[in-house]
Design a protein around this motif. Structure first.
Motif, PDB file in Angstrom:
ATOM      1  N   LYS A  11     -22.702  85.588  38.911  1.00 51.77           N
ATOM      2  CA  LYS A  11     -22.822  86.848  38.184  1.00 51.77           C
ATOM      3  C   LYS A  11     -21.799  86.869  37.061  1.00 51.77           C
ATOM      4  CE  LYS A  11     -24.754  89.913  41.604  1.00 51.77           C
ATOM      5  NZ  LYS A  11     -24.713  91.236  42.163  1.00 51.77           N
ATOM      6  N   ILE A  12     -22.235  87.352  35.905  1.00 42.92           N
ATOM      7  CA  ILE A  12     -21.329  87.522  34.777  1.00 42.92           C
ATOM      8  C   ILE A  12     -21.461  88.946  34.261  1.00 42.92           C
ATOM      9  CG2 ILE A  12     -21.393  85.112  34.060  1.00 42.92           C
ATOM     10  CD1 ILE A  12     -23.304  86.042  31.769  1.00 42.92           C
ATOM     11  N   LYS A  13     -20.423  89.405  33.554  1.00 51.47           N
ATOM     12  CA  LYS A  13     -20.468  90.703  32.917  1.00 51.47           C
ATOM     13  C   LYS A  13     -21.103  90.520  31.555  1.00 51.47           C
ATOM     14  CE  LYS A  13     -16.769  93.539  34.034  1.00 51.47           C
ATOM     15  NZ  LYS A  13     -15.551  94.266  33.706  1.00 51.47           N
ATOM     16  N   GLN A  14     -22.063  91.369  31.235  1.00 54.91           N
ATOM     17  CA  GLN A  14     -22.759  91.261  29.962  1.00 54.91           C
ATOM     18  C   GLN A  14     -22.864  92.637  29.336  1.00 54.91           C
ATOM     19  OE1 GLN A  14     -26.914  89.962  30.134  1.00 54.91           O
ATOM     20  NE2 GLN A  14     -26.340  88.347  28.701  1.00 54.91           N
ATOM     21  N   ARG A  15     -22.682  92.684  28.023  1.00 57.58           N
ATOM     22  CA  ARG A  15     -22.773  93.953  27.302  1.00 57.58           C
ATOM     23  C   ARG A  15     -24.181  94.079  26.735  1.00 57.58           C
ATOM     24  NH1 ARG A  15     -18.135  96.122  23.324  1.00 57.58           N
ATOM     25  NH2 ARG A  15     -17.155  96.313  25.349  1.00 57.58           N
ATOM     26  N   LYS A  16     -24.823  95.199  27.028  1.00 59.57           N
ATOM     27  CA  LYS A  16     -26.171  95.470  26.527  1.00 59.57           C
ATOM     28  C   LYS A  16     -26.092  96.664  25.578  1.00 59.57           C
ATOM     29  CE  LYS A  16     -30.746  96.922  27.979  1.00 59.57           C
ATOM     30  NZ  LYS A  16     -31.536  97.431  29.074  1.00 59.57           N
ATOM     31  N   TYR A  17     -26.535  96.464  24.335  1.00 60.53           N
ATOM     32  CA  TYR A  17     -26.517  97.527  23.328  1.00 60.53           C
ATOM     33  C   TYR A  17     -27.833  98.282  23.328  1.00 60.53           C
ATOM     34  CZ  TYR A  17     -22.279  95.415  21.569  1.00 60.53           C
ATOM     35  OH  TYR A  17     -21.009  94.935  21.471  1.00 60.53           O
ATOM     36  N   MET A  18     -27.769  99.576  22.985  1.00 62.07           N
ATOM     37  CA  MET A  18     -28.967 100.402  22.989  1.00 62.07           C
ATOM     38  C   MET A  18     -28.822 101.553  22.002  1.00 62.07           C
ATOM     39  SD  MET A  18     -28.398 102.201  26.708  1.00 62.07           S
ATOM     40  CE  MET A  18     -27.843 100.736  27.531  1.00 62.07           C
TER      41      MET A  18
END
Length: 132
Positions: free
Chosen positions: A2-9
């Motif tokens: 598992k990795i931390k990922q930034r999701k833009y919206m």
């Protein structure tokens, strides 16, 4: 792994994320059809999981399960014999290894790369494969 990922919206997508992930906003039950202009200024107290950038985009940091087939934004690959690095955008670990085979080289480690160019966490090594 598992990795931390930034999701833009967008603002509207952020509202829908809130509706799906937060039961009550400012004491008001919110439904998906209750979006109105100015909602964020009037009724919304920011949820700590939802961030906002200076250019007006919203984002969430989420834990994402990855495999060797998962496409990553940026990878930094360290060559086995020379310690040179290769950087790839929008490829999976599997694809990066395949591309290296055309140059007749192998990688000993693969890292995620941050948007600012700094190296992040080790995600793959020749000895262990995908890091847990």
């Amino acid at each position: 792994m598992k990795i931390k990922q930034r999701k833009y919206m967008s603002e509207k997508e952020a509202l829908h994320w809130l509706v799906d992930n937060v039961e009550v906003v400012d004491g008001i039950d919110v439904g998906c059809n209750e979006y109105v202009e100015g909602f964020f200024e009037c009724q919304f107290k920011y949820d700590e999981r939802l961030g906002w950038t200076k250019d007006g985009r919203f984002y969430i940091e989420e834990q994402v399960e990855i495999t060797e087939e998962t496409e990553m934004k940026r990878l930094v690959c360290v060559h086995s014999h020379t310690n040179n690095i290769s950087c790839y955008n929008d490829v999976s670990i599997e694809k990066a290894l395949h591309l290296a085979s055309f140059d007749k080289c192998t990688f000993k480690k693969i890292y995620l790369q941050n948007p600012d160019g700094s190296i992040c966490e080790l995600i793959w090594s020749k000895e262990r494969g995908l890091i847990d």
